[in-house]
Design a protein around this motif. Sequence first.
Motif, PDB file in Angstrom:
ATOM      1  N   GLN A   1      57.189   5.517  45.843  1.00 23.09           N
ATOM      2  CA  GLN A   1      57.543   4.121  45.592  1.00 23.09           C
ATOM      3  C   GLN A   1      59.040   4.037  45.286  1.00 23.09           C
ATOM      4  OE1 GLN A   1      55.097   2.811  42.343  1.00 23.09           O
ATOM      5  NE2 GLN A   1      53.186   2.882  43.526  1.00 23.09           N
ATOM      6  N   TYR A   2      59.615   2.879  45.612  1.00 20.01           N
ATOM      7  CA  TYR A   2      61.031   2.658  45.355  1.00 20.01           C
ATOM      8  C   TYR A   2      61.178   1.234  44.822  1.00 20.01           C
ATOM      9  CZ  TYR A   2      66.017   3.471  46.046  1.00 20.01           C
ATOM     10  OH  TYR A   2      67.354   3.673  45.846  1.00 20.01           O
ATOM     11  N   PRO A   3      60.911   1.046  43.517  1.00 20.56           N
ATOM     12  CA  PRO A   3      60.894  -0.306  42.958  1.00 20.56           C
ATOM     13  C   PRO A   3      62.284  -0.948  42.930  1.00 20.56           C
ATOM     14  CG  PRO A   3      60.729   1.321  41.224  1.00 20.56           C
ATOM     15  CD  PRO A   3      60.658   2.085  42.526  1.00 20.56           C
ATOM     16  N   ASP A   4      62.273  -2.260  42.808  1.00 25.44           N
ATOM     17  CA  ASP A   4      63.514  -3.040  42.681  1.00 25.44           C
ATOM     18  C   ASP A   4      64.468  -2.799  43.835  1.00 25.44           C
ATOM     19  OD1 ASP A   4      62.559  -4.004  40.226  1.00 25.44           O
ATOM     20  OD2 ASP A   4      63.448  -2.262  39.162  1.00 25.44           O
ATOM     21  N   ALA A   5      63.928  -2.677  45.052  1.00 23.05           N
ATOM     22  CA  ALA A   5      64.774  -2.463  46.229  1.00 23.05           C
ATOM     23  C   ALA A   5      64.137  -3.141  47.427  1.00 23.05           C
ATOM     24  CB  ALA A   5      64.945  -0.976  46.509  1.00 23.05           C
ATOM     25  N   THR A   6      64.924  -3.430  48.411  1.00 20.12           N
ATOM     26  CA  THR A   6      64.398  -4.036  49.640  1.00 20.12           C
ATOM     27  C   THR A   6      63.677  -2.964  50.448  1.00 20.12           C
ATOM     28  OG1 THR A   6      66.370  -3.526  50.926  1.00 20.12           O
ATOM     29  CG2 THR A   6      66.372  -5.600  49.663  1.00 20.12           C
ATOM     30  N   PRO A   7      62.830  -3.348  51.371  1.00 20.69           N
ATOM     31  CA  PRO A   7      62.131  -2.370  52.229  1.00 20.69           C
ATOM     32  C   PRO A   7      63.116  -1.491  53.000  1.00 20.69           C
ATOM     33  CG  PRO A   7      61.079  -4.501  52.400  1.00 20.69           C
ATOM     34  CD  PRO A   7      62.316  -4.730  51.575  1.00 20.69           C
ATOM     35  N   GLU A   8      64.220  -2.098  53.468  1.00 21.44           N
ATOM     36  CA  GLU A   8      65.197  -1.313  54.214  1.00 21.44           C
ATOM     37  C   GLU A   8      65.814  -0.222  53.340  1.00 21.44           C
ATOM     38  OE1 GLU A   8      65.044  -4.544  54.087  1.00 21.44           O
ATOM     39  OE2 GLU A   8      64.503  -5.085  56.168  1.00 21.44           O
ATOM     40  N   GLU A   9      66.150  -0.575  52.083  1.00 25.62           N
ATOM     41  CA  GLU A   9      66.735   0.409  51.162  1.00 25.62           C
ATOM     42  C   GLU A   9      65.748   1.536  50.863  1.00 25.62           C
ATOM     43  OE1 GLU A   9      69.854  -2.475  48.715  1.00 25.62           O
ATOM     44  OE2 GLU A   9      67.810  -2.142  47.941  1.00 25.62           O
TER      45      GLU A   9
ATOM     46  N   MET B   1      55.698   3.403  49.912  1.00 26.81           N
ATOM     47  CA  MET B   1      56.259   3.817  51.193  1.00 26.81           C
ATOM     48  C   MET B   1      55.311   4.854  51.792  1.00 26.81           C
ATOM     49  SD  MET B   1      58.628   3.465  53.415  1.00 26.81           S
ATOM     50  CE  MET B   1      59.780   2.477  52.432  1.00 26.81           C
ATOM     51  N   TYR B   2      54.979   4.714  53.092  1.00 27.05           N
ATOM     52  CA  TYR B   2      54.027   5.578  53.789  1.00 27.05           C
ATOM     53  C   TYR B   2      54.721   6.236  54.986  1.00 27.05           C
ATOM     54  CZ  TYR B   2      50.382   3.183  51.150  1.00 27.05           C
ATOM     55  OH  TYR B   2      49.609   2.683  50.154  1.00 27.05           O
ATOM     56  N   VAL B   3      54.139   7.376  55.403  1.00 33.43           N
ATOM     57  CA  VAL B   3      54.567   8.053  56.617  1.00 33.43           C
ATOM     58  C   VAL B   3      53.339   8.271  57.480  1.00 33.43           C
ATOM     59  CG1 VAL B   3      54.314  10.389  55.651  1.00 33.43           C
ATOM     60  CG2 VAL B   3      55.822  10.008  57.604  1.00 33.43           C
ATOM     61  N   ARG B   4      53.459   8.004  58.789  1.00 37.55           N
ATOM     62  CA  ARG B   4      52.328   8.180  59.682  1.00 37.55           C
ATOM     63  C   ARG B   4      52.235   9.655  60.094  1.00 37.55           C
ATOM     64  NH1 ARG B   4      54.409   3.285  62.021  1.00 37.55           N
ATOM     65  NH2 ARG B   4      53.012   1.512  61.572  1.00 37.55           N
ATOM     66  N   GLU B   5      51.030  10.194  60.020  1.00 33.19           N
ATOM     67  CA  GLU B   5      50.755  11.558  60.437  1.00 33.19           C
ATOM     68  C   GLU B   5      49.641  11.555  61.456  1.00 33.19           C
ATOM     69  OE1 GLU B   5      49.993  13.576  56.764  1.00 33.19           O
ATOM     70  OE2 GLU B   5      52.136  13.893  56.355  1.00 33.19           O
ATOM     71  N   ALA B   6      49.256  12.691  61.982  1.00 29.45           N
ATOM     72  CA  ALA B   6      48.245  12.761  63.045  1.00 29.45           C
ATOM     73  C   ALA B   6      46.899  12.205  62.591  1.00 29.45           C
ATOM     74  CB  ALA B   6      48.084  14.219  63.494  1.00 29.45           C
ATOM     75  N   ASP B   7      46.535  12.387  61.340  1.00 28.41           N
ATOM     76  CA  ASP B   7      45.237  11.931  60.849  1.00 28.41           C
ATOM     77  C   ASP B   7      45.353  10.648  60.038  1.00 28.41           C
ATOM     78  OD1 ASP B   7      46.653  13.038  58.840  1.00 28.41           O
ATOM     79  OD2 ASP B   7      45.074  14.382  58.106  1.00 28.41           O
ATOM     80  N   GLY B   8      46.465   9.945  60.162  1.00 27.56           N
ATOM     81  CA  GLY B   8      46.588   8.658  59.492  1.00 27.56           C
ATOM     82  C   GLY B   8      47.878   8.559  58.703  1.00 27.56           C
TER      83      GLY B   8
END
Length: 392
Positions: free
Chosen positions: A14-22, A1-8
């Motif tokens: 990580q959140y294994p065994d789960a859907t992207p929404e979860e 899982m990533y978060v966008r910041e000013a420099d990228g």
Amino acid sequence: MYVREADGERAVGQYPDATPEEALAYYERKFVELEGQVSLLEQRLRGGANAQDVAKAVSALAPTIPTANAVGDLQGLAERLGRLAETLGAATEKQSAEAQQAVADAVADREALVAEAEALAAQDLSKAQWKQVTSQLDALFARWQTAQHSAPRIPKKDADELWKRFRAARGTIETARKGFFAQLDTVHRDARGRKQTLVERAEALAPKGAAGIPDYRRLLDDWKTAGRAGKKVDDALWARFKAAGDVLYGAKSEADALENIEFSANLEKKLALLDEAEPLLKATDRTAARTTLTGIQRRWDEIGKVPRDEVRVVEDRLRKIEAAVRKLEDDHWNRTDPEKQARSEGFAAQLHAAIAKAEDELAAAKTSGDKARVKKAEEALAAQRAWLDALG
């Protein structure tokens, strides 16, 4: 899982065994938790929390936001925390000034309490109403204790100095109060001794019965000047003293009751005698009235006493009859007094002469036609005739 910041982008976990929404929801919740901490600090500062405590919390939270494993506007949250940090300096200064003012107010309040205590101690304590003074001092001490427990803490030097003054004033009052009550105890003890003696003397009068009442009254006069022995002692001694008097007055009441029975027959006789005498109120023959009254007065004295509560009633009726007969005699004397008659006749002759003269003056005034002179002459004549009518 990533978060966008000013420099990228930056990996936040990580959140294994789960859907992207979860997985996204999980890291968004992490952001909400961080935002909640920032909001709480903002609310604490607005609510008047200690700015220094808030500043410590801000310093601890600020470094964790840029690297937080959370998804959200971390940059905006960091800026909010920065703005909060900027306001803390002014808040700290304001709160420091308020704290200093609160301490100054607390010192002033404590000084006012001391001033009241010293004023209470400075009055003439020899004339103090001690119940009131003690109540006031207790109220001041209660306020002092409340200030110590609830008011801002004042500097130790000021607190010690003010307490020293308060304690000195309180000590002055307590010393005077103890001296007053020690003296009062002496006064009470002396009064108690005098009243105890009076009680014993009053109780010793019991065998005399009603004859002891004059002595009891003299003891009562002494009781009134014996002073106070304290309420409880006074009440107890007075109960005994009064009981001794009740014995004497009870004996007198019994004697009076027996006497009233004995004198009731006399009352009936005197009432009959008054009925016989009251026609004298309308009598016109002074000689016959005096003769009748003299006989009634002789018989009155021979009858003797009547019950005590009827004495004034019958005596007043007799005095009224005597006054009527005396008036008959006075009126006769006024009419037949030679000296008075001579004076009256001489004055009457003078009045007749004055009237004749006034009539001549009135006739002359009418002849002249002078209205003012006529009026004056008429008034003079009327005055002379009025005197003659009064002489009658």
